[in-house]
Write a protein that holds these residues in place. Structure first.
Motif, PDB file in Angstrom:
ATOM      1  N   LYS A  73       0.804  -1.223  -0.132  1.00 57.01           N
ATOM      2  CA  LYS A  73       0.046   0.025   0.125  1.00 57.01           C
ATOM      3  C   LYS A  73       0.806   1.249   0.119  1.00 57.01           C
ATOM      4  CE  LYS A  73      -4.033   0.225   0.600  1.00 57.01           C
ATOM      5  NZ  LYS A  73      -5.044   0.421  -0.526  1.00 57.01           N
ATOM      6  N   VAL A  74       1.825   1.299   0.710  1.00 55.80           N
ATOM      7  CA  VAL A  74       2.788   2.311   0.793  1.00 55.80           C
ATOM      8  C   VAL A  74       3.388   2.559  -0.509  1.00 55.80           C
ATOM      9  CG1 VAL A  74       5.060   3.130   1.767  1.00 55.80           C
ATOM     10  CG2 VAL A  74       3.329   2.217   3.378  1.00 55.80           C
ATOM     11  N   GLU A  75       4.106   1.621  -1.224  1.00 63.68           N
ATOM     12  CA  GLU A  75       4.771   1.877  -2.409  1.00 63.68           C
ATOM     13  C   GLU A  75       3.361   2.276  -3.513  1.00 63.68           C
ATOM     14  OE1 GLU A  75       7.122   1.655  -5.831  1.00 63.68           O
ATOM     15  OE2 GLU A  75       7.681   2.053  -3.507  1.00 63.68           O
ATOM     16  N   ALA A  76       2.296   1.812  -3.541  1.00 62.16           N
ATOM     17  CA  ALA A  76       1.340   2.101  -4.380  1.00 62.16           C
ATOM     18  C   ALA A  76       0.839   3.592  -4.108  1.00 62.16           C
ATOM     19  CB  ALA A  76      -0.046   1.338  -4.102  1.00 62.16           C
ATOM     20  N   GLU A  77       0.819   4.029  -2.861  1.00 57.29           N
ATOM     21  CA  GLU A  77       0.555   5.395  -2.807  1.00 57.29           C
ATOM     22  C   GLU A  77       1.798   6.419  -3.081  1.00 57.29           C
ATOM     23  OE1 GLU A  77      -0.201   7.773   1.456  1.00 57.29           O
ATOM     24  OE2 GLU A  77       2.046   7.502   0.854  1.00 57.29           O
ATOM     25  N   ARG A  78       3.033   6.078  -3.160  1.00 57.94           N
ATOM     26  CA  ARG A  78       3.963   6.424  -3.799  1.00 57.94           C
ATOM     27  C   ARG A  78       4.001   7.091  -5.088  1.00 57.94           C
ATOM     28  NH1 ARG A  78       8.432   6.148  -6.537  1.00 57.94           N
ATOM     29  NH2 ARG A  78       8.078   3.974  -6.761  1.00 57.94           N
ATOM     30  N   GLN A  79       3.384   5.618  -5.824  1.00 58.75           N
ATOM     31  CA  GLN A  79       3.363   5.755  -7.350  1.00 58.75           C
ATOM     32  C   GLN A  79       2.188   6.604  -7.730  1.00 58.75           C
ATOM     33  OE1 GLN A  79       3.856   2.230  -9.470  1.00 58.75           O
ATOM     34  NE2 GLN A  79       5.290   1.335  -7.915  1.00 58.75           N
ATOM     35  N   VAL A  80       1.219   6.649  -6.828  1.00 55.48           N
ATOM     36  CA  VAL A  80       0.030   7.427  -7.236  1.00 55.48           C
ATOM     37  C   VAL A  80       0.375   9.056  -7.059  1.00 55.48           C
ATOM     38  CG1 VAL A  80      -2.441   8.251  -6.385  1.00 55.48           C
ATOM     39  CG2 VAL A  80      -1.913   5.626  -6.620  1.00 55.48           C
ATOM     40  N   LEU A  81       0.965   9.182  -5.933  1.00 56.06           N
ATOM     41  CA  LEU A  81       1.291  10.541  -5.973  1.00 56.06           C
ATOM     42  C   LEU A  81       2.424  11.174  -6.835  1.00 56.06           C
ATOM     43  CD1 LEU A  81       1.393  10.815  -1.895  1.00 56.06           C
ATOM     44  CD2 LEU A  81      -0.402  11.478  -3.439  1.00 56.06           C
ATOM     45  N   ASP A  82       3.163  10.322  -7.148  1.00 58.06           N
ATOM     46  CA  ASP A  82       4.510  10.658  -8.138  1.00 58.06           C
ATOM     47  C   ASP A  82       3.716  10.692  -9.674  1.00 58.06           C
ATOM     48  OD1 ASP A  82       6.235  10.521  -6.461  1.00 58.06           O
ATOM     49  OD2 ASP A  82       7.414   8.584  -7.002  1.00 58.06           O
ATOM     50  N   VAL A  91      -4.672  11.797  -4.883  1.00 55.16           N
ATOM     51  CA  VAL A  91      -4.735  12.334  -3.448  1.00 55.16           C
ATOM     52  C   VAL A  91      -4.730  10.717  -2.525  1.00 55.16           C
ATOM     53  CG1 VAL A  91      -5.707  13.246  -1.465  1.00 55.16           C
ATOM     54  CG2 VAL A  91      -5.806  14.569  -3.645  1.00 55.16           C
ATOM     55  N   SER A  92      -3.836  10.900  -1.336  1.00 54.19           N
ATOM     56  CA  SER A  92      -3.813   9.751  -0.817  1.00 54.19           C
ATOM     57  C   SER A  92      -4.531  10.119   0.710  1.00 54.19           C
ATOM     58  CB  SER A  92      -2.432   9.109  -0.606  1.00 54.19           C
ATOM     59  OG  SER A  92      -2.484   7.839   0.186  1.00 54.19           O
ATOM     60  N   LEU A  93      -5.277   9.008   1.064  1.00 55.74           N
ATOM     61  CA  LEU A  93      -5.710   9.250   2.512  1.00 55.74           C
ATOM     62  C   LEU A  93      -5.441   8.021   3.109  1.00 55.74           C
ATOM     63  CD1 LEU A  93      -9.585  10.154   1.808  1.00 55.74           C
ATOM     64  CD2 LEU A  93      -7.696  11.452   2.310  1.00 55.74           C
ATOM     65  N   ARG A  94      -4.548   8.553   4.230  1.00 58.66           N
ATOM     66  CA  ARG A  94      -3.909   7.428   5.121  1.00 58.66           C
ATOM     67  C   ARG A  94      -4.935   6.991   6.146  1.00 58.66           C
ATOM     68  NH1 ARG A  94       2.288   9.557   5.444  1.00 58.66           N
ATOM     69  NH2 ARG A  94       2.906   9.212   3.156  1.00 58.66           N
ATOM     70  N   LYS A 125      -4.503  18.248  -3.840  1.00 65.10           N
ATOM     71  CA  LYS A 125      -3.938  17.053  -4.797  1.00 65.10           C
ATOM     72  C   LYS A 125      -2.416  16.847  -4.564  1.00 65.10           C
ATOM     73  CE  LYS A 125      -3.211  20.059  -8.938  1.00 65.10           C
ATOM     74  NZ  LYS A 125      -3.823  20.245 -10.399  1.00 65.10           N
ATOM     75  N   GLU A 126      -2.037  15.585  -4.873  1.00 64.41           N
ATOM     76  CA  GLU A 126      -0.562  15.307  -4.951  1.00 64.41           C
ATOM     77  C   GLU A 126       0.003  15.444  -3.377  1.00 64.41           C
ATOM     78  OE1 GLU A 126       1.241  17.660  -7.979  1.00 64.41           O
ATOM     79  OE2 GLU A 126      -0.417  16.890  -9.468  1.00 64.41           O
ATOM     80  N   GLN A 127      -0.895  15.095  -2.514  1.00 61.82           N
ATOM     81  CA  GLN A 127      -0.607  15.078  -1.030  1.00 61.82           C
ATOM     82  C   GLN A 127      -1.122  13.903  -0.304  1.00 61.82           C
ATOM     83  OE1 GLN A 127       0.037  18.928   1.175  1.00 61.82           O
ATOM     84  NE2 GLN A 127      -1.338  19.805  -0.586  1.00 61.82           N
ATOM     85  N   PRO A 128      -0.423  13.258   0.638  1.00 64.28           N
ATOM     86  CA  PRO A 128      -1.133  12.509   1.535  1.00 64.28           C
ATOM     87  C   PRO A 128      -1.835  12.892   2.868  1.00 64.28           C
ATOM     88  CG  PRO A 128       1.329  12.472   2.024  1.00 64.28           C
ATOM     89  CD  PRO A 128       0.904  13.520   1.103  1.00 64.28           C
ATOM     90  N   TYR A 129      -2.832  12.445   3.207  1.00 62.29           N
ATOM     91  CA  TYR A 129      -3.395  12.857   4.283  1.00 62.29           C
ATOM     92  C   TYR A 129      -3.848  11.952   5.486  1.00 62.29           C
ATOM     93  CZ  TYR A 129      -4.133  17.329   1.639  1.00 62.29           C
ATOM     94  OH  TYR A 129      -3.791  18.302   0.914  1.00 62.29           O
ATOM     95  N   ASN A 130      -3.568  12.016   6.608  1.00 63.32           N
ATOM     96  CA  ASN A 130      -4.096  10.958   7.722  1.00 63.32           C
ATOM     97  C   ASN A 130      -5.376  11.475   7.962  1.00 63.32           C
ATOM     98  OD1 ASN A 130      -1.403  10.081   8.113  1.00 63.32           O
ATOM     99  ND2 ASN A 130      -0.740  11.437   9.517  1.00 63.32           N
ATOM    100  N   VAL A 131      -6.189  10.467   8.129  1.00 62.46           N
ATOM    101  CA  VAL A 131      -7.550  10.569   8.415  1.00 62.46           C
ATOM    102  C   VAL A 131      -8.055   9.699   9.528  1.00 62.46           C
ATOM    103  CG1 VAL A 131     -10.030  10.190   7.223  1.00 62.46           C
ATOM    104  CG2 VAL A 131      -8.076  10.822   5.959  1.00 62.46           C
TER     105      VAL A 131
END
Length: 313
Positions: A149-158, A163-166, A228-234
Motif C-alpha cells: 500500500k505504501v509503494e502504491a501510494e508513492r506511485q499514485v502521488l508521483d 490524493v492519498s488518504l492514510r 492534490k498530490e499530497q497524503p493526508y492522515n484520516v
C-alpha cells in the motif's frame, strides 16, 4: 463541472458499499467495478438509481479496467485485499491486486482523471511513544499489506493528479460487513462472548468511522485542486487508544463485558503508533461520528449479526 462521473474499483467492499450510495445521493454518477469475491449483495439497494452502473470484473484485468475507466472524471481506487492476514494467506493475489492493480490503473488512465487512493496509516509501523506520526514521518511498514500500500501510494502521488488518504483503523456498520477489524471485532466479542483476552494491550492505534471515511473522500473531491498530490492522515484525533483503553470504552457501553491482558504471549500484529490528523483538519474536515456512537451502532448490529462470514479471513 457537469455531473461528475466516478469510477469506484472495489466499490462493493466494506468502504465502497457505504461510499457508493453517499455519492449517488450527492448527485454523482457512479460506476462500480468489483469481482464480488465474497459473494456480497451489498449494492442491491442502489440498482434502482439511474446514475448507478455496475461492472462485474477483476481490477487486474487490463481489458476490463480500460473499459471501466472510460469517461470517468474521478477514480476512487478501493479494490484491494485489505489487512495483513488475508494478504499473508495469498501473497501473490495481494501483490497483484494491491500494487500491480494500481500500476495498471496509472498506466491506463488519462492525466486529466483524478485518482483518490486509500492508503493505510499502518505504514507508520511502530512509532515513538508520545510522538505523533504526521505525513512527514518516516514510513516503516511491517507487513506485506502495508508495504504494498505504501509503494502504491508513492506511485499514485508521483504520477500527479492524485490524493492519498492514510486511513486509521476503520470501524462501523456497512452493508458489506467486516467483523475482523479491531473495533468491530472487540465489540462483536463483547456482545456475543462477553469476554476477551488481549495480547500486548499497550499497543496503540488510531480509529475512524466508515461514514467519516466516505465523507473524507467527498471532502477531497470538493477541494481537489488545493489538496492534490499530497497524503493526508484520516482519523479521530481523540481516539489514539491502546487496546486496553479501547476495551474500557466498550465496557462503558456494554457493562457486562469482561477483558484481561494475557501475562504471556504476543500479538502477531506489532503496529503501535499515535497519529496526528491536523493536516486534513486544517482543510476544514472534521469527523462526525465519535467512537462511542460507533460502538453503540455496532452493539445493535451484532445483536442481529452473529455469523463469522462477515470478515476477510
Amino acid at each position: 463541472m457537469a455531473q461528475a462521473k466516478v469510477l469506484i474499483t472495489g466499490g462493493a467492499g466494506y468502504i465502497g458499499s457505504v461510499l457508493t450510495p453517499q455519492l449517488l445521493n450527492a448527485g454523482f454518477a457512479v460506476t462500480v467495478l468489483d469481482s464480488f469475491l465474497y459473494g456480497q449483495p451489498s449494492l442491491l439497494e442502489n440498482c434502482w438509481h439511474p446514475d448507478f452502473q455496475i461492472i462485474r470484473g477483476d481490477c487486474r484485468d487490463e481489458r476490463v479496467l480500460r473499459d471501466a475507466i472510460g469517461s470517468a472524471d474521478i477514480i476512487i481506487a478501493l479494490a484491494a485485499l485489505v489487512g495483513a492476514p488475508v494478504c499473508d494467506a495469498d501473497r501473490i493475489a495481494a501483490r497483484t491486486t494491491n500494487l500491480e492493480g494500481i500500476q495498471s490503473l496509472l498506466k491506463l488512465r488519462s492525466k486529466q482523471q483524478w485518482i483518490l487512493y486509500p492508503c493505510t496509516n499502518s505504514g507508520y509501523g511502530v512509532g515513538e511513544a508520545s510522538n505523533y506520526c504526521t505525513e512527514e514521518s518516516p514510513l516503516k511498514p511491517i507487513s506485506q499489506y502495508a508495504r504494498d500500500k505504501v509503494e502504491a501510494e508513492r506511485q499514485v502521488l508521483d504520477a500527479g493528479n492524485g490524493v492519498s488518504l492514510r486511513l486509521a483503523t476503520v470501524f462501523g456498520v456497512s452493508p458489506r460487513m467486516r467483523i475482523d477489524l479491531l473495533v468491530n471485532d472487540f465489540v462483536h466479542r463483547a456482545v456475543t462472548d462477553r469476554s476477551l483476552v488481549i495480547f500486548e494491550g499497550h499497543f496503540k492505534r488510531n480509529y475512524i468511522h466508515i461514514r467519516d471515511v466516505a465523507r473524507a473522500f467527498q471532502h477531497v473531491m470538493a477541494r481537489f485542486d488545493a489538496m492534490k498530490e499530497q497524503p493526508y492522515n484520516v482519523g479521530l484525533s481523540d481516539a489514539n487508544l491502546s487496546k486496553l483503553e479501547l476495551c474500557a470504552e466498550i465496557k462503558k457501553l456494554i457493562p457486562g463485558f469482561s477483558y484481561l491482558e494475557a501475562p504471556i504471549g504476543e500479538d502477531p500484529d506489532k503496529r503501535d503508533y499515535i497519529v496526528s490528523n491536523a493536516k486534513i483538519e486544517a482543510t476544514g474536515f472534521q469527523p462526525a461520528v465519535s467512537l462511542p456512537e460507533g460502538i453503540n451502532e455496532l452493539k445493535k448490529a451484532f445483536t442481529i449479526l452473529r455469523a463469522r462470514r462477515y470478515s476477510n479471513v
